[in-house]
Scaffold this active site. Structure first.
Site, PDB file in Angstrom:
ATOM      1  N   GLU A  91       0.824  -1.208   0.000  1.00 52.34           N
ATOM      2  CA  GLU A  91       0.000   0.000   0.000  1.00 52.34           C
ATOM      3  C   GLU A  91       0.862   1.264   0.000  1.00 52.34           C
ATOM      4  OE1 GLU A  91      -3.289   0.234  -0.332  1.00 52.34           O
ATOM      5  OE2 GLU A  91      -3.613  -1.925  -0.388  1.00 52.34           O
ATOM      6  N   GLU A  95       0.540   3.990  -2.907  1.00 56.18           N
ATOM      7  CA  GLU A  95       0.020   5.323  -2.582  1.00 56.18           C
ATOM      8  C   GLU A  95       1.087   6.401  -2.603  1.00 56.18           C
ATOM      9  OE1 GLU A  95      -3.741   3.898   0.189  1.00 56.18           O
ATOM     10  OE2 GLU A  95      -2.129   5.026   1.134  1.00 56.18           O
ATOM     11  N   GLU A 142      -2.346  12.888  -3.330  1.00 57.62           N
ATOM     12  CA  GLU A 142      -1.111  13.609  -3.005  1.00 57.62           C
ATOM     13  C   GLU A 142      -0.376  12.821  -1.935  1.00 57.62           C
ATOM     14  OE1 GLU A 142      -0.463  17.838  -2.260  1.00 57.62           O
ATOM     15  OE2 GLU A 142      -2.515  18.175  -2.959  1.00 57.62           O
TER      16      GLU A 142
END
Ligand SMILES: [Zn+2]
Length: 175
Positions: A91, A95, A142
């Site tokens: 993850e 991300e 972001e």
């Protein structure tokens, strides 16, 4: 309180018989009167990686509900059969673009108010950056490092707790 007898679950996934609600151990649960299948409402488990560099914490802005638009630790859900530490690495890469190695377990958080779409149990590991380029992706739009004086609006009690813990354990100038 998580619903241990979701009435919207109509048919037995095993044999197709309509489910009934009955007391199983200490809770009302959906159960099959024909094959004795019982629907146990398992907790949703999340896992995250706390990456700190130069006293700054790595956060991502959430693209999805719950808490869309707010910032959290890179994290994801643990699926059946998955090792939480492996999920935390994956993850974080998806991300933030960063490759990390998982370190110590920081805490296991219990969120009593978690909805069906949120984790009621959240496992947080410390992680160390091995490589990669900071680049938001997947559920994050972001990704950035923040110091204690420049924190954005945080999502989830677990993120806020972890940030508080971090700066109490290690004042920003000693991280
Ligand atoms: Zn059945």
């Amino acid at each position: 309180m998580p619903n241990s007898a979701p009435e919207s679950y109509v048919y037995c996934p095993r044999c197709g018989t309509p489910l009934v609600t009955r007391l199983v151990t200490d809770k009302a649960r959906r159960a099959c009167p024909d094959c004795n299948f019982i629907y146990f409402t398992d907790p949703k488990v999340g896992v995250g990686a706390l990456v700190v560099e130069d006293g700054k914490i790595l956060l991502v802005r959430r693209r999805m509900m719950p808490e869309a638009g707010k910032w959290s630790i890179p994290a994801g859900y643990v699926d059946h059969g998955e090792d939480p530490a492996v999920v935390a690495v994956r993850e974080t890469l998806e991300e933030t673009g960063l490759e990390v190695a998982i370190g110590e377990l920081i805490n296991v958080y219990f969120n009593e108010e978690a909805t069906d779409s949120g984790a009621s149990i959240f496992i947080l590991y410390r992680a160390e950056r091995l490589g990669g380029e900071l680049q938001a992706g997947d559920d994050a739009d972001e990704a950035a490092f923040f110091g204690p004086d420049e924190l954005p609006e945080l999502a989830f009690a677990s993120t806020r707790d972890a940030v508080r813990w971090l700066y109490k354990q290690r004042p920003a100038d000693s991280v």
